[in-house]
Design an enzyme around this catalytic site. Structure first.
Site, mmCIF file in Angstrom:
data_model
loop_
_atom_site.group_PDB
_atom_site.id
_atom_site.type_symbol
_atom_site.label_atom_id
_atom_site.label_comp_id
_atom_site.label_asym_id
_atom_site.label_seq_id
_atom_site.Cartn_x
_atom_site.Cartn_y
_atom_site.Cartn_z
ATOM 1 N N ASN A 126 -12.685 27.288 15.974
ATOM 2 C CA ASN A 126 -11.838 26.752 16.714
ATOM 3 C C ASN A 126 -12.679 25.938 17.988
ATOM 4 O O ASN A 126 -13.518 27.543 18.319
ATOM 5 C CB ASN A 126 -10.081 27.766 17.409
ATOM 6 C CG ASN A 126 -9.339 28.579 16.610
ATOM 7 O OD1 ASN A 126 -8.361 27.969 16.564
ATOM 8 N ND2 ASN A 126 -9.553 29.611 15.577
ATOM 9 N N HIS A 156 -5.203 30.895 8.665
ATOM 10 C CA HIS A 156 -5.169 31.390 10.001
ATOM 11 C C HIS A 156 -5.484 31.000 10.563
ATOM 12 O O HIS A 156 -6.806 30.319 10.550
ATOM 13 C CB HIS A 156 -5.339 32.248 9.199
ATOM 14 C CG HIS A 156 -4.696 33.811 10.163
ATOM 15 N ND1 HIS A 156 -5.671 33.202 11.552
ATOM 16 C CD2 HIS A 156 -3.605 34.725 10.290
ATOM 17 C CE1 HIS A 156 -5.016 34.663 12.075
ATOM 18 N NE2 HIS A 156 -3.858 35.356 11.964
ATOM 19 N N HIS A 157 -5.034 30.845 12.132
ATOM 20 C CA HIS A 157 -5.589 30.305 13.311
ATOM 21 C C HIS A 157 -6.811 30.915 13.335
ATOM 22 O O HIS A 157 -7.841 29.713 14.508
ATOM 23 C CB HIS A 157 -4.272 30.606 14.370
ATOM 24 C CG HIS A 157 -4.939 29.332 15.838
ATOM 25 N ND1 HIS A 157 -5.954 28.483 15.119
ATOM 26 C CD2 HIS A 157 -3.354 29.336 16.213
ATOM 27 C CE1 HIS A 157 -5.708 27.402 16.127
ATOM 28 N NE2 HIS A 157 -4.358 27.728 17.161
ATOM 29 N N CYS A 158 -7.517 32.272 13.415
ATOM 30 C CA CYS A 158 -8.582 32.042 13.568
ATOM 31 C C CYS A 158 -9.744 31.330 12.797
ATOM 32 O O CYS A 158 -11.297 31.610 13.245
ATOM 33 C CB CYS A 158 -8.546 33.698 13.101
ATOM 34 S SG CYS A 158 -8.871 34.185 11.490
#
Length: 461
Positions: A298, A136-138
Site C-alpha cells: 500500500n 486482502h487490503h494488507c
C-alpha cells in the site's frame, strides 16, 4: 522475509475491530464466451499467479506484537484452495452477478494461508463469464490489485492510465547533477521549499485530525451489518473528457461531482436536508511511483474534503468540487498523510500496533464515505483468448463507513463500483443510475454555448 508496514498492518487491525468487516479489495473482470475448460483455466492461472510470490505466502504474526507481521512461504500452498468456481442464478443478469459479488466480498479471507481468492463465475447472459479477484487490503492498494488482475491476462498490462497519476509522473531526485547544484542561492531556495512543505504537512495534519473528530450529520455513517450490496455504473471516457475540457477540470473532479449529485439525491429521498458538512469523504491519494506500479503493498495518502451535496446546480457543484480538491491539496493533507505513514514506520511496532488497535475501535463519525480513483489499462485485455469486456472495482467498507465507491478507468470507459451495507442503503441500484445521470447532465451542459451555461447557472442560483 518481508515485513508489513504500519499502514499494511493497520488494515488487519481495522478488520479485527469489527466482526462485520471484511477488508478485501475486489476486481471483477467480465469476459466474452465461451468459458475455457476448467482444467485449462487452473493450469493457466497457476502459471501466471506464480509470477507474483506474494500469492504463495502467508502471514506470520509475532506474539504480543513484538514485531511487525512477516510474509513467509506457505509450505501447504494449494492453488485449488484459492481458485473457486460458482454459477450465478438464472437468468444471469448483472443484478444476479452483483448479488453474488456482494456476498463473496462480505466473507473474510482465511488468515492461515495466502490472503487472496479468484472466483470463476459462469452462467452469465450471452455466454459470458467472469473472474472476481479478491485480495486482502494488507497485501495491496487499488492500483496494485488492478495490476495483479491484469497480470493474469495473455499479454499482461502494457499501457496503463496509472502513468498519469501525480506520484508516477514526478521525476525522482537523483542527487547533485552539476556544479550549479552547489550554488548557495539554489541551496537556500531548496531549503525554503522543504520548509514550506513541512508547514503544509503540519497544517494538513491538523485538518485531518479535525475531520476525524468533527461529526458529520448523515445517516450514511454508522454501524455495519454482516451483509453487503454491490452495484456498478459506467460512463464513456470521451464524455468525461469533454466535460473536463469545457469546464477546465479533471476526470477525478467529474467523477466526484457525479457521486456528489447521487449522494444528494439519496439524502433528499430519505427526507434529510443536504448540508455543507454532510459528506466529508475519504479520498485516497496514490504515492506510487512509475517503477512500483506492480509492487504488492500500500502506497497511499489521503484527503478529507467536504463534497458539496448542498449545491443544487450541477455545473456549480462541479466547480466547487474542483475548488475544494485544489484547496485540500494546497493545505497539505496529502503531504501530511504520507509523512505520518513514513514516521510511524520508524516507531517501535508494538507502540504503533497498540495505538492503531485502540483508534480503530473508537466510534468514527467524522467521515461519511470513501471514494477512490484507480487507473486501469488503456487497452482491452484478453484472458485465455477471451476479451475482457469490463473491469469493475469493488472497494471495501469499514470504520462505520456504510458506502464506498471505487472508480476505475478501463479502455474507453470509466467504471464505478459501489459497495454498501445491506441494511443501510437498500436503494443502491438507484444510486448507481444517479451517477450515470449526473455525468449525462454535465455532458449536456458542456455542449451549450458558454454564455448559455453562465446564464443557466445564474438563474439556478
Amino acid at each position: 522475509m518481508d515485513k508489513l508496514t504500519t499502514l499494511d498492518a493497520g488494515f488487519l487491525e481495522a478488520e479485527d475491530s469489527d466482526p462485520h468487516v471484511s477488508l478485501a479489495i475486489g476486481g471483477l473482470a467480465i469476459l466474452e464466451g465461451p468459458m475455457p475448460d476448467p482444467a485449462a483455466q487452473l493450469e493457466t492461472l497457476g502459471r501466471r499467479i506464480r509470477a507474483c510470490p506474494r500469492f504463495m505466502q502467508r502471514l506470520r504474526r509475532r506474539p504480543f506484537d513484538l514485531g511487525a507481521p512477516e510474509w513467509e512461504d506457505d509450505p501447504h500452498f494449494d492453488l485449488a484452495n484459492h481458485v473457486r468456481r460458482v454459477a450465478v442464478p438464472s437468468p444471469g443478469r448483472d443484478r444476479e452477478l452483483y448479488d453474488l459479488v456482494a456476498e463473496v466480498m462480505s466473507w473474510r479471507l482465511n488468515r492461515s494461508g495466502p490472503l487472496w481468492e479468484i472466483w470463476v463465475i459462469e452462467g452469465l447472459r450471452e455466454g459470458r463469464w467472469a473472474m472476481l479477484m479478491k485480495v486482502h487490503h494488507c497485501i495491496a492498494d487499488g492500483i496494485a490489485t488492478v495490476h495483479m488482475l491484469a497480470g493474469l491476462s495473455d499479454d499482461g498490462i502494457r499501457d496503463s492510465f496509472a502513468d498519469q497519476i501525480r506520484a508516477a509522473a514526478q521525476p525522482r531526485p537523483t542527487g547533485l547533477r552539476s556544479p550549479a547544484d552547489l550554488n548557495p542561492l539554489a541551496w537556500l531556495s531548496g531549503l525554503w521549499g522543504v520548509s514550506g512543505a513541512a508547514v503544509r504537512a503540519v497544517r494538513g495534519a491538523g485538518e485531518i485530525a479535525t475531520g476525524l473528530l468533527r461529526p458529520s450529520p448523515s445517516s450514511l455513517n454508522g454501524p455495519l451489518s454482516g451483509l453487503r450490496r454491490y452495484h456498478a455504473a459506467r460512463v464513456a471516457l470521451d464524455d468525461v473528457r469533454q466535460v473536463c475540457q469545457s469546464f477546465d477540470v479533471t476526470i477525478n473532479d467529474v467523477a466526484l461531482a457525479a457521486l456528489t449529485e447521487s449522494y444528494r439525491a439519496l439524502l433528499l429521498r430519505r427526507g434529510e436536508q443536504p448540508l455543507p458538512d454532510s459528506l466529508r469523504t475519504l479520498v485516497p491519494v496514490s504515492l506510487r511511483t512509475a517503477d512500483a506500479l506492480d509492487q504488492p503493498d500500500n502506497r497511499v495518502s489521503l484527503m478529507l474534503p467536504y463534497l458539496p451535496v448542498d449545491e443544487a446546480n450541477p455545473v456549480e457543484r462541479l466547480r466547487k468540487v474542483h475548488a475544494r480538491l485544489a484547496r485540500t491539496k494546497r493545505t497539505g493533507q496529502r503531504q501530511a498523510g504520507g509523512a505520518i505513514t513514513a514516521v510511524t514506520d520508524r516507531i517501535p511496532f508494538p507502540l504503533t500496533a497498540w495505538t492503531v488497535r485502540l483508534l480503530t475501535r473508537l466510534p468514527q463519525r467524522g467521515i461519511v464515505s470513501v471514494a477512490t480513483n484507480v487507473p486501469g489499462p488503456r487497452e482491452p485485455l484478453r484472458i485465455m483468448g477471451r476479451k475482457v469486456i469490463r473491469v469493475l472495482p469493488v472497494p471495501p467498507i469499514a470504520m462505520q463507513l456504510r458506502t464506498g465507491v471505487a472508480m476505475l478507468s478501463y479502455a474507453e470507459h470509466l467504471h464505478f463500483g459501489i459497495l454498501a451495507d445491506f441494511d443501510a442503503v437498500p436503494e443502491l441500484d438507484e444510486f448507481a443510475r444517479g451517477v450515470e445521470d449526473a455525468v449525462a447532465r454535465l455532458v449536456a451542459s458542456s455542449k451549450r454555448p458558454r454564455a448559455t451555461r453562465h446564464l443557466s447557472l445564474v438563474v439556478s442560483n
